[in-house]
Design a protein around this motif. Structure first.
Motif, PDB file in Angstrom:
ATOM      1  N   LYS A  51       0.851  -1.182   0.000  1.00 39.85           N
ATOM      2  CA  LYS A  51       0.000   0.000   0.000  1.00 39.85           C
ATOM      3  C   LYS A  51       0.889   1.235   0.000  1.00 39.85           C
ATOM      4  O   LYS A  51       1.704   1.428   0.907  1.00 39.85           O
ATOM      5  N   MET A  56       4.922   1.078   1.151  1.00 38.44           N
ATOM      6  CA  MET A  56       5.582   1.214  -0.156  1.00 38.44           C
ATOM      7  C   MET A  56       5.833   2.675  -0.443  1.00 38.44           C
ATOM      8  O   MET A  56       4.980   3.514  -0.150  1.00 38.44           O
ATOM      9  N   GLY A  61       6.376   1.790  -6.065  1.00 39.10           N
ATOM     10  CA  GLY A  61       5.117   1.843  -6.794  1.00 39.10           C
ATOM     11  C   GLY A  61       5.340   1.993  -8.291  1.00 39.10           C
ATOM     12  O   GLY A  61       4.636   1.383  -9.100  1.00 39.10           O
ATOM     13  N   ALA A 142      -0.200  -3.774  -5.469  1.00 40.48           N
ATOM     14  CA  ALA A 142       0.042  -2.340  -5.320  1.00 40.48           C
ATOM     15  C   ALA A 142      -0.620  -1.520  -6.421  1.00 40.48           C
ATOM     16  O   ALA A 142      -1.079  -0.404  -6.179  1.00 40.48           O
TER      17      ALA A 142
END
Length: 152
Positions: A51, A56, A61, A142
């Motif tokens: 998340k 993260m 990401g 993600a």
């Protein structure tokens, strides 16, 4: 431009097009348009989960989004009967970022996918886009990205 040669030059090997995880098809070809279902973040090691804004950071990401873009290209290759050079342009990407309610850098995360499309395809990779937050995504991934492509 030879898209396969460009991928090879960049050291990118497309995986086999992922199979759908539920009752839908991975892509639909309608005329000269290809609509590709959402591709979740995964690499050779498995799912990329997390998340953004919690466990993260933006760089992680972006890597997850880049993997979604690679999966989109794999699906596109399948939709084009194995000939990626049929691609005319990337029309639109729709991205969902698993993030906290206070995280606001979704566009920077999704740049991981957008940058890859331009790196591989040049001007044909420039596209319209949405980048939105989601409180959760399937399997805890993600990022999930779908796409619309124009082909010959």
């Amino acid at each position: 431009m030879d898209i396969e040669a460009k991928l090879k030059e960049l050291g990118i090997e497309l995986p086999a097009a992922p199979a759908p995880a539920a009752n839908y098809v991975p892509y639909v070809v309608a005329g000269d348009m290809v609509y590709i279902s959402g591709q979740i973040s995964a690499d050779a090691g498995g799912l990329i989960t997390g998340k953004l804004g919690a466990d993260m950071d933006v760089a992680a990401g972006q890597k997850a989004a880049r993997q979604c873009a690679i999966a989109l290209l794999a699906q596109l290759k399948a939709a084009c009967g194995g000939d990626l050079n049929r691609l005319k342009r990337v029309v639109k990407l729709g991205a969902f970022v698993n993030s906290t309610d206070s995280f606001t850098d979704q566009p920077q995360v999704v740049n991981g996918a957008s940058d890859l499309m331009v790196e591989v395809l040049g001007d044909a990779g420039r596209h319209a886009r949405s980048a939105v937050s989601s409180p959760s995504l399937p399997l805890g991934v993600a990022v999930e990205i779908d796409g619309v492509f124009q082909i010959a």
